[in-house]
Design an enzyme around this catalytic site. Structure first.
Site, PDB file in Angstrom:
ATOM      1  N   LYS A  85       0.829  -1.221   0.000  1.00  0.00           N
ATOM      2  CA  LYS A  85       0.000   0.000   0.000  1.00  0.00           C
ATOM      3  C   LYS A  85       0.856   1.261   0.000  1.00  0.00           C
ATOM      4  O   LYS A  85       0.446   2.280  -0.543  1.00  0.00           O
ATOM      5  CB  LYS A  85      -1.005  -0.022   1.160  1.00  0.00           C
ATOM      6  CG  LYS A  85      -2.056  -1.114   0.967  1.00  0.00           C
ATOM      7  CD  LYS A  85      -3.439  -0.787   1.495  1.00  0.00           C
ATOM      8  CE  LYS A  85      -4.439  -1.813   0.978  1.00  0.00           C
ATOM      9  NZ  LYS A  85      -5.761  -1.763   1.544  1.00  0.00           N
ATOM     10  N   LYS A 100      -3.584  -9.793  -6.803  1.00  0.00           N
ATOM     11  CA  LYS A 100      -4.809 -10.147  -6.064  1.00  0.00           C
ATOM     12  C   LYS A 100      -6.010  -9.350  -6.592  1.00  0.00           C
ATOM     13  O   LYS A 100      -5.874  -8.166  -6.902  1.00  0.00           O
ATOM     14  CB  LYS A 100      -4.556  -9.803  -4.582  1.00  0.00           C
ATOM     15  CG  LYS A 100      -5.676 -10.115  -3.639  1.00  0.00           C
ATOM     16  CD  LYS A 100      -5.389  -9.547  -2.247  1.00  0.00           C
ATOM     17  CE  LYS A 100      -6.036  -8.203  -2.060  1.00  0.00           C
ATOM     18  NZ  LYS A 100      -6.525  -7.893  -0.716  1.00  0.00           N
ATOM     19  N   LYS A 126     -10.887  -4.788  -4.207  1.00  0.00           N
ATOM     20  CA  LYS A 126     -12.009  -3.877  -4.441  1.00  0.00           C
ATOM     21  C   LYS A 126     -11.565  -2.439  -4.621  1.00  0.00           C
ATOM     22  O   LYS A 126     -12.332  -1.612  -5.097  1.00  0.00           O
ATOM     23  CB  LYS A 126     -13.041  -4.022  -3.317  1.00  0.00           C
ATOM     24  CG  LYS A 126     -12.617  -3.524  -1.954  1.00  0.00           C
ATOM     25  CD  LYS A 126     -13.852  -3.442  -1.083  1.00  0.00           C
ATOM     26  CE  LYS A 126     -13.875  -4.483   0.020  1.00  0.00           C
ATOM     27  NZ  LYS A 126     -12.877  -4.198   1.067  1.00  0.00           N
TER      28      LYS A 126
END
Ligand code: ATP
Ligand code: LTN
Length: 334
Positions: free
Chosen positions: A118, A200, A203
């Protein structure tokens, strides 16, 4: 039977209201949440405190939080059997998180893969919350004396860190926390992106073609599968150089319960295009009743409020006990 013998294992999990819930979230987490309810004492939460580690639009966050809750219910989680609540409604999570952050090492937090991923993805907003995210997650888990945490494989490292923190704390102050274990689904622990099967399915991916949202309509689902990236060559079988087909096989297996051998046999004469369409149709059939239930539940705001209010009351009674014990142990109990 005495009360101790009747005590069911405590299960806790959460989902961030950070966008459309994906097929990955469903197969990696929600599907399990429902099936765990009968044998365990389950607590499920919408992790909105975690969601703001990435910049969120306030109106969208509010909408996604209620929709996340409605979707958990639509997937079969029953508020009569499980406690369901919104993380920010229970202040004990943030309170325990501060204490536990003093028992988590900088080096341990620096090694978390999600933090590294992230940080690379949101390079202009590497905030303190992104770094201490796993401590908040450890607090979610440890507050309820949780035995099992059903999650996708991406969260395994965070559950392991929760154990490390619990172990350290218990070692200093005697047994305060139960040691939690991960529960990973047999199939579907890591569903990959449809546009890049080396990543991956997520969302918060800006490309909606990369994921199937649980609430996508039938045509959209089938279209997304038809345009899924596949590999060169032909034949439906699992192989290291066939990431796209392998991912579709995993999805098909998680949805139908069939194993690889059965799938290979079923599709032995199929080309990639027909296989993709077949997987798309099966997924659309599986998600259709969930979407229908979701539409009913989201229209009933009073019911949703009742669910999260009652769920939170029950959750807070439980978490208060652990927090008070922790406060006494560290010397706050004046
Ligand atoms: P974000 O993109 O905002 O990080 P996410 O899609 O990773 O979100 P989370 O809310 O972080 O979703 O995760 C909810 C649950 O879904 C977790 O248990 C997580 O392990 C699981 N999960 C998320 N993505 C996948 C996936 N691709 N395959 C299987 N499980 C997944
Ligand atoms: N970080 C989790 C969501 C989450 C969670 C939890 C999962 C927040 N708190 C506690 C299990 C237990 C994620 O799935 N990204």
């Amino acid at each position: 039977m005495d009360a101790q013998a009747e005590k069911k294992p405590v299960v806790l999990s959460g989902v961030q209201p950070s966008g459309f819930v994906t097929l990955g979230n469903y197969l990696g987490a929600f599907k399990n949440w429902k099936s765990l309810q009968d044998e365990n004492d389950c607590i499920y939460m919408i992790a909105n405190l975690h969601a703001i580690t990435v910049r969120q639009d306030p109106a969208a966050l509010k909408k996604n939080t209620l929709e996340g809750l409605a979707l958990v219910l639509a997937c079969g989680v029953d508020p009569e059997k499980s406690d369901i609540f919104i993380q920010s409604h229970n202040p004990h999570h943030a309170q325990l998180s501060w204490v536990l952050s003093c028992y988590a090492q900088f080096g341990e937090l620096s090694r978390m893969t999600q933090f590294k991923d992230k940080s690379a993805k949101y390079a202009d907003n590497i905030n303190g919350g992104l770094f201490t995210y796993p401590v908040l997650m450890a607090s979610d888990i440890l507050l309820y004396q949780t035995d099992f945490v059903p999650v996708g494989i991406d969260q395994k490292q965070h559950v392991e860190l929760a154990r490390t923190i619990a172990n350290r704390f218990n070692g200093i102050y005697s047994d305060v926390f139960t040691m939690p274990d991960c529960i990973l689904p047999k199939q579907g622990a890591k569903i990959m992106s449809l546009t890049d099967p080396s990543k991956k399915m997520s969302k918060s991916d800006p490309n909606p073609k990369s994921y199937v949202a649980v609430l996508d309509d039938r045509n959209t689902i089938i279209k997304k599968f038809k345009s899924a990236m596949t590999d060169s060559g032909s034949g439906i079988y699992r192989a290291e150089d066939k990431l796209g087909i392998s991912n579709l096989m995993t999805i098909y297996s998680a949805v139908t319960g069939k194993n690889d051998e059965e799938i290979v046999k079923e599709f032995q004469n199929f080309g990639y295009g027909d296989f993709k369409a077949a997987v798309g149709e099966t997924v659309a059939d599986t998600l259709a009743p969930i979407k229908a239930r979701f539409d009913e539940i989201i229209a009933d705001k009073a019911y949703l409020k009742e669910v999260y209010t009652k769920g939170n009351e029950r959750a807070m009674k439980r978490s208060a006990k652990t927090l008070s014990k922790v406060y006494k142990k560290v010397g706050f109990g004046i």
